[in-house]
Design a protein around this motif. Structure first.
Motif, PDB file in Angstrom:
ATOM      1  N   THR A 108      65.962  23.274  50.625  1.00  0.00           N
ATOM      2  CA  THR A 108      64.514  23.150  50.818  1.00  0.00           C
ATOM      3  C   THR A 108      64.052  21.754  50.413  1.00  0.00           C
ATOM      4  O   THR A 108      64.643  21.116  49.544  1.00  0.00           O
ATOM      5  N   ASN A 114      61.238  20.796  48.861  1.00  0.00           N
ATOM      6  CA  ASN A 114      60.636  20.684  47.528  1.00  0.00           C
ATOM      7  C   ASN A 114      61.541  21.202  46.419  1.00  0.00           C
ATOM      8  O   ASN A 114      61.143  21.215  45.248  1.00  0.00           O
ATOM      9  N   VAL A 118      62.453  24.227  45.797  1.00  0.00           N
ATOM     10  CA  VAL A 118      62.064  25.544  45.316  1.00  0.00           C
ATOM     11  C   VAL A 118      62.822  26.594  46.107  1.00  0.00           C
ATOM     12  O   VAL A 118      62.955  26.497  47.331  1.00  0.00           O
ATOM     13  N   ILE A 164      63.725  29.956  48.099  1.00  0.00           N
ATOM     14  CA  ILE A 164      62.939  30.727  49.059  1.00  0.00           C
ATOM     15  C   ILE A 164      62.364  31.973  48.401  1.00  0.00           C
ATOM     16  O   ILE A 164      61.241  32.388  48.704  1.00  0.00           O
ATOM     17  N   GLN A 166      59.251  31.015  46.587  1.00  0.00           N
ATOM     18  CA  GLN A 166      58.186  30.674  47.527  1.00  0.00           C
ATOM     19  C   GLN A 166      57.579  31.921  48.160  1.00  0.00           C
ATOM     20  O   GLN A 166      56.362  32.015  48.344  1.00  0.00           O
ATOM     21  N   PRO A 194      52.545  31.310  50.637  1.00  0.00           N
ATOM     22  CA  PRO A 194      52.455  29.962  51.183  1.00  0.00           C
ATOM     23  C   PRO A 194      51.288  29.187  50.570  1.00  0.00           C
ATOM     24  O   PRO A 194      50.270  29.756  50.188  1.00  0.00           O
ATOM     25  N   ASP A 195      51.466  27.873  50.460  1.00  0.00           N
ATOM     26  CA  ASP A 195      50.411  26.973  49.969  1.00  0.00           C
ATOM     27  C   ASP A 195      49.954  27.338  48.565  1.00  0.00           C
ATOM     28  O   ASP A 195      48.782  27.191  48.223  1.00  0.00           O
ATOM     29  N   SER A 236      49.994  25.865  45.849  1.00  0.00           N
ATOM     30  CA  SER A 236      50.091  24.624  45.098  1.00  0.00           C
ATOM     31  C   SER A 236      49.306  24.671  43.804  1.00  0.00           C
ATOM     32  O   SER A 236      49.513  23.865  42.902  1.00  0.00           O
TER      33      SER A 236
END
Length: 271
Positions: free
Chosen positions: A95, A97, A99, A101, A104, A109-110, A112
């Motif tokens: 991946t 970043n 991180v 899966i 994540q 998603p997103d 942040s």
């Protein structure tokens, strides 16, 4: 409803039969799901509804899917252990970043605005754009950490798979106890204790390493080895490995009886 005499009240609409009890139950279930959908990004209290939905999902899954023998349990749990380890430890190398899966997916998603350390999720108190979170984990607040740091709410998370996969083995042990007429439910109790010890070890390693851990890496060996040891000590490994011969009857489904047999003919083979 049974105490007030309404437990069996029903009515019909165009040849469709409805019971008042089922309608009330459906209303409660739908309401919980709708409220979660509307307030899913409210971290202060919505975790309660998400956990209720998760518990219901896990119980229904383990009721619907059953494993017929220990051999299938060994194969399935071992393969899912490899799957879990791969997606937690190996996928960060692929991946962008870094991180995994699994993390994540758990955060959505997103995500942040969240910080992660192992299986702990910290939600900042400052207003930020809401991030979607998939309801595939159990979220339990870390109340002690929250009391010490009011600027953020921290959660420990546990994936549904870490409950369902060992749970299939626990359910098989429970059925085997019925088959061998184990009054102390030795297989079921020992497998539950093994699951508890495996979960404690999972969180201990997570806290010491500061990294997210594949829970099945610890839960699968604990539960499989414990069940095998119990069966070996009781001299029932052959039966435990090959599986039971009875068929489970569920009131919500048609009886699983071979042709030409009735309820009275199955006797002790019914659970």
């Amino acid at each position: 409803m049974e105490k007030i005499g309404c437990g069996t009240v029903s009515f019909s609409i165009r040849n469709w039969n409805f019971s008042v009890r089922s309608l009330l139950l459906a209303a409660v279930c739908i309401s919980i799901a709708v409220v979660w959908g509307v307030y899913r990004n409210e971290d202060r209290w919505i975790w309660i509804l998400q956990d209720l939905l998760g518990i219901a999902f896990c119980l229904n899954f383990m009721k619907t899917i059953s494993l017929s023998n220990f051999k299938i349990c060994v194969i399935l749990l071992s393969l899912l252990l490899v799957y879990d380890v791969f997606f937690v430890f190996i996928t960060p190398f692929f991946t962008k970043n870094g991180v995994s899966i699994m993390v994540q997916v758990a955060l959505g998603p997103d995500a942040s605005g969240e910080k992660t350390q192992g299986n702990m999720v910290e939600v900042p108190a400052e207003p930020q754009a809401p991030s979607e979170k998939l309801p595939v984990v159990m979220r339990v607040p870390r109340f002690l950490a929250w009391a010490q740091n009011l600027c953020g709410m921290q959660f420990s998370i546990l994936g549904y798979g870490d409950i369902i996969v060992p749970g299939l083995l626990v359910a098989y042990c429970s059925r085997f106890d019925v088959w061998v007429n184990s009054r102390k439910k030795i297989y079921f109790v020992s497998c539950c204790i093994a699951y508890l010890l495996g979960m404690i070890l999972t969180f201990a390693v997570m806290l010491l390493s500061g990294m997210g851990q594949p829970a099945l890496l610890y839960l699968v060996p604990f539960t499989l080895i414990t069940s095998a040891v119990v069966a070996g000590c009781r001299g029932e490994m052959k039966q435990f490995w090959a599986g039971t011969t009875y068929e489970v009857l569920d009131s919500s489904r048609e009886p699983l009886l071979p042709e030409g047999r009735t309820d009275s003919s199955v006797g002790g083979e019914r659970c």
